[in-house]
Write a protein that holds these residues in place. Structure first.
Motif, PDB file in Angstrom:
ATOM      1  N   GLU A  13       0.834  -1.214   0.000  1.00  0.00           N
ATOM      2  CA  GLU A  13       0.000   0.000   0.000  1.00  0.00           C
ATOM      3  C   GLU A  13       0.864   1.258   0.000  1.00  0.00           C
ATOM      4  OE1 GLU A  13      -0.276  -2.320   2.618  1.00  0.00           O
ATOM      5  OE2 GLU A  13      -1.783  -3.484   1.552  1.00  0.00           O
ATOM      6  N   GLU A  14       1.890   1.261   0.854  1.00  0.00           N
ATOM      7  CA  GLU A  14       2.791   2.416   0.905  1.00  0.00           C
ATOM      8  C   GLU A  14       3.647   2.503  -0.352  1.00  0.00           C
ATOM      9  OE1 GLU A  14       4.978   3.046   4.560  1.00  0.00           O
ATOM     10  OE2 GLU A  14       3.394   2.028   5.680  1.00  0.00           O
ATOM     11  N   LEU A  15       3.981   1.362  -0.910  1.00  0.00           N
ATOM     12  CA  LEU A  15       4.768   1.343  -2.140  1.00  0.00           C
ATOM     13  C   LEU A  15       4.029   2.078  -3.255  1.00  0.00           C
ATOM     14  CD1 LEU A  15       7.196   0.354  -3.836  1.00  0.00           C
ATOM     15  CD2 LEU A  15       5.871  -1.737  -4.268  1.00  0.00           C
ATOM     16  N   PHE A  16       2.731   1.850  -3.367  1.00  0.00           N
ATOM     17  CA  PHE A  16       1.955   2.529  -4.409  1.00  0.00           C
ATOM     18  C   PHE A  16       1.907   4.034  -4.160  1.00  0.00           C
ATOM     19  CE2 PHE A  16      -0.516  -1.653  -5.125  1.00  0.00           C
ATOM     20  CZ  PHE A  16       0.448  -2.085  -6.000  1.00  0.00           C
ATOM     21  N   GLU A  17       1.747   4.443  -2.907  1.00  0.00           N
ATOM     22  CA  GLU A  17       1.739   5.875  -2.589  1.00  0.00           C
ATOM     23  C   GLU A  17       3.105   6.491  -2.888  1.00  0.00           C
ATOM     24  OE1 GLU A  17       0.348   6.644   1.391  1.00  0.00           O
ATOM     25  OE2 GLU A  17      -1.341   5.272   1.137  1.00  0.00           O
ATOM     26  N   GLU A  18       4.149   5.803  -2.477  1.00  0.00           N
ATOM     27  CA  GLU A  18       5.500   6.303  -2.711  1.00  0.00           C
ATOM     28  C   GLU A  18       5.813   6.358  -4.209  1.00  0.00           C
ATOM     29  OE1 GLU A  18       8.858   8.103  -1.467  1.00  0.00           O
ATOM     30  OE2 GLU A  18       7.199   7.481  -0.182  1.00  0.00           O
ATOM     31  N   THR A  19       5.298   5.402  -4.950  1.00  0.00           N
ATOM     32  CA  THR A  19       5.483   5.392  -6.407  1.00  0.00           C
ATOM     33  C   THR A  19       4.859   6.627  -7.033  1.00  0.00           C
ATOM     34  OG1 THR A  19       5.528   2.974  -6.451  1.00  0.00           O
ATOM     35  CG2 THR A  19       5.032   4.101  -8.526  1.00  0.00           C
ATOM     36  N   ALA A  20       3.658   6.969  -6.597  1.00  0.00           N
ATOM     37  CA  ALA A  20       2.983   8.162  -7.118  1.00  0.00           C
ATOM     38  C   ALA A  20       3.801   9.418  -6.816  1.00  0.00           C
ATOM     39  CB  ALA A  20       1.587   8.277  -6.529  1.00  0.00           C
ATOM     40  N   GLU A  21       4.311   9.523  -5.600  1.00  0.00           N
ATOM     41  CA  GLU A  21       5.138  10.673  -5.230  1.00  0.00           C
ATOM     42  C   GLU A  21       6.427  10.711  -6.053  1.00  0.00           C
ATOM     43  OE1 GLU A  21       4.676  13.303  -3.143  1.00  0.00           O
ATOM     44  OE2 GLU A  21       2.610  12.579  -2.978  1.00  0.00           O
ATOM     45  N   TYR A  22       7.006   9.547  -6.255  1.00  0.00           N
ATOM     46  CA  TYR A  22       8.251   9.455  -7.027  1.00  0.00           C
ATOM     47  C   TYR A  22       8.024   9.891  -8.474  1.00  0.00           C
ATOM     48  CZ  TYR A  22      12.704   7.461  -8.633  1.00  0.00           C
ATOM     49  OH  TYR A  22      13.953   7.283  -9.165  1.00  0.00           O
ATOM     50  N   ILE A  23       6.909   9.492  -9.042  1.00  0.00           N
ATOM     51  CA  ILE A  23       6.583   9.898 -10.413  1.00  0.00           C
ATOM     52  C   ILE A  23       6.445  11.416 -10.494  1.00  0.00           C
ATOM     53  CG2 ILE A  23       4.766   9.846 -12.184  1.00  0.00           C
ATOM     54  CD1 ILE A  23       4.336   6.864 -11.346  1.00  0.00           C
ATOM     55  N   LEU A  24       5.751  12.014  -9.517  1.00  0.00           N
ATOM     56  CA  LEU A  24       5.598  13.473  -9.507  1.00  0.00           C
ATOM     57  C   LEU A  24       6.950  14.167  -9.376  1.00  0.00           C
ATOM     58  CD1 LEU A  24       2.421  13.817  -7.257  1.00  0.00           C
ATOM     59  CD2 LEU A  24       2.573  14.136  -9.739  1.00  0.00           C
ATOM     60  N   THR A  25       7.821  13.612  -8.534  1.00  0.00           N
ATOM     61  CA  THR A  25       9.157  14.177  -8.371  1.00  0.00           C
ATOM     62  C   THR A  25       9.941  14.104  -9.678  1.00  0.00           C
ATOM     63  OG1 THR A  25       9.197  13.576  -6.030  1.00  0.00           O
ATOM     64  CG2 THR A  25      11.330  13.960  -7.088  1.00  0.00           C
ATOM     65  N   LEU A  26       9.878  12.956 -10.331  1.00  0.00           N
ATOM     66  CA  LEU A  26      10.587  12.806 -11.607  1.00  0.00           C
ATOM     67  C   LEU A  26      10.036  13.757 -12.666  1.00  0.00           C
ATOM     68  CD1 LEU A  26      10.986   8.926 -11.781  1.00  0.00           C
ATOM     69  CD2 LEU A  26      12.758  10.617 -11.291  1.00  0.00           C
ATOM     70  N   GLU A  27       8.724  13.926 -12.696  1.00  0.00           N
ATOM     71  CA  GLU A  27       8.128  14.868 -13.657  1.00  0.00           C
ATOM     72  C   GLU A  27       8.636  16.284 -13.406  1.00  0.00           C
ATOM     73  OE1 GLU A  27       3.925  14.148 -13.090  1.00  0.00           O
ATOM     74  OE2 GLU A  27       3.862  12.835 -14.846  1.00  0.00           O
ATOM     75  N   SER A  28       8.721  16.675 -12.142  1.00  0.00           N
ATOM     76  CA  SER A  28       9.231  18.005 -11.804  1.00  0.00           C
ATOM     77  C   SER A  28      10.684  18.168 -12.229  1.00  0.00           C
ATOM     78  CB  SER A  28       9.118  18.253 -10.300  1.00  0.00           C
ATOM     79  OG  SER A  28       7.777  18.289  -9.907  1.00  0.00           O
ATOM     80  N   ARG A  29      11.472  17.131 -12.023  1.00  0.00           N
ATOM     81  CA  ARG A  29      12.876  17.192 -12.425  1.00  0.00           C
ATOM     82  C   ARG A  29      13.017  17.307 -13.937  1.00  0.00           C
ATOM     83  NH1 ARG A  29      15.881  12.758  -8.526  1.00  0.00           N
ATOM     84  NH2 ARG A  29      15.492  13.872  -6.576  1.00  0.00           N
ATOM     85  N   VAL A  30      12.191  16.584 -14.672  1.00  0.00           N
ATOM     86  CA  VAL A  30      12.228  16.663 -16.132  1.00  0.00           C
ATOM     87  C   VAL A  30      11.878  18.075 -16.594  1.00  0.00           C
ATOM     88  CG1 VAL A  30      11.093  15.887 -18.253  1.00  0.00           C
ATOM     89  CG2 VAL A  30      11.824  14.210 -16.552  1.00  0.00           C
ATOM     90  N   LYS A  31      10.844  18.667 -15.999  1.00  0.00           N
ATOM     91  CA  LYS A  31      10.469  20.043 -16.357  1.00  0.00           C
ATOM     92  C   LYS A  31      11.611  21.007 -16.072  1.00  0.00           C
ATOM     93  CE  LYS A  31       5.499  19.534 -15.719  1.00  0.00           C
ATOM     94  NZ  LYS A  31       4.338  19.898 -14.903  1.00  0.00           N
ATOM     95  N   ALA A  32      12.252  20.852 -14.910  1.00  0.00           N
ATOM     96  CA  ALA A  32      13.361  21.735 -14.556  1.00  0.00           C
ATOM     97  C   ALA A  32      14.525  21.567 -15.534  1.00  0.00           C
ATOM     98  CB  ALA A  32      13.816  21.452 -13.126  1.00  0.00           C
ATOM     99  N   LEU A  33      14.830  20.337 -15.880  1.00  0.00           N
ATOM    100  CA  LEU A  33      15.925  20.093 -16.822  1.00  0.00           C
ATOM    101  C   LEU A  33      15.606  20.639 -18.209  1.00  0.00           C
ATOM    102  CD1 LEU A  33      17.000  16.520 -15.731  1.00  0.00           C
ATOM    103  CD2 LEU A  33      18.302  18.639 -15.451  1.00  0.00           C
ATOM    104  N   LYS A  34      14.362  20.498 -18.639  1.00  0.00           N
ATOM    105  CA  LYS A  34      13.968  21.067 -19.937  1.00  0.00           C
ATOM    106  C   LYS A  34      14.124  22.583 -19.927  1.00  0.00           C
ATOM    107  CE  LYS A  34      10.723  17.561 -21.573  1.00  0.00           C
ATOM    108  NZ  LYS A  34       9.320  17.268 -21.911  1.00  0.00           N
ATOM    109  N   PHE A  35      13.748  23.208 -18.811  1.00  0.00           N
ATOM    110  CA  PHE A  35      13.903  24.653 -18.689  1.00  0.00           C
ATOM    111  C   PHE A  35      15.375  25.038 -18.776  1.00  0.00           C
ATOM    112  CE2 PHE A  35      14.799  28.338 -16.025  1.00  0.00           C
ATOM    113  CZ  PHE A  35      14.011  29.296 -16.626  1.00  0.00           C
ATOM    114  N   LEU A  36      16.230  24.298 -18.055  1.00  0.00           N
ATOM    115  CA  LEU A  36      17.659  24.600 -18.084  1.00  0.00           C
ATOM    116  C   LEU A  36      18.257  24.419 -19.470  1.00  0.00           C
ATOM    117  CD1 LEU A  36      18.822  23.004 -14.727  1.00  0.00           C
ATOM    118  CD2 LEU A  36      18.748  25.434 -15.292  1.00  0.00           C
ATOM    119  N   VAL A  37      17.845  23.379 -20.169  1.00  0.00           N
ATOM    120  CA  VAL A  37      18.330  23.150 -21.532  1.00  0.00           C
ATOM    121  C   VAL A  37      17.914  24.302 -22.435  1.00  0.00           C
ATOM    122  CG1 VAL A  37      18.043  21.701 -23.582  1.00  0.00           C
ATOM    123  CG2 VAL A  37      18.491  20.645 -21.367  1.00  0.00           C
ATOM    124  N   ALA A  38      16.661  24.713 -22.338  1.00  0.00           N
ATOM    125  CA  ALA A  38      16.182  25.827 -23.162  1.00  0.00           C
ATOM    126  C   ALA A  38      16.949  27.104 -22.836  1.00  0.00           C
ATOM    127  CB  ALA A  38      14.680  26.023 -22.953  1.00  0.00           C
TER     128      ALA A  38
END
Length: 67
Positions: free
Chosen positions: A27-52
């Motif tokens: 149960e916690e694994l699924f919650e943590e997975t959702a948080e991890y996905i959101l964190t990764l999405e934020s990192r991708v957005k930040a990296l795209k901004f830096l590249v631009a």
């Protein structure tokens, strides 16, 4: 492999991917997975901004020194 076996195999794979996932109940694994996905999405957005930003800086520098 039956459906339960497939699900268990996927849970084990998920536990390996998510930081700290191996010690979490499912149960916690699924919650943590959702948080991890959101964190990764934020990192991708930040990296795209830096590249631009770097690309636009390089373009401006090239225009200034090319002419």
């Amino acid at each position: 492999m039956d459906e339960r076996g497939v699900v268990e195999k996927k849970i084990v794979a998920l536990q390996k991917i998510v930081p700290g996932g191996e010690r979490l109940p499912v149960e916690e694994l699924f919650e943590e997975t959702a948080e991890y996905i959101l964190t990764l999405e934020s990192r991708v957005k930040a990296l795209k901004f830096l590249v631009a930003f770097v690309q636009s800086s390089e373009n401006m520098k090239n225009k200034m020194f090319s002419g």
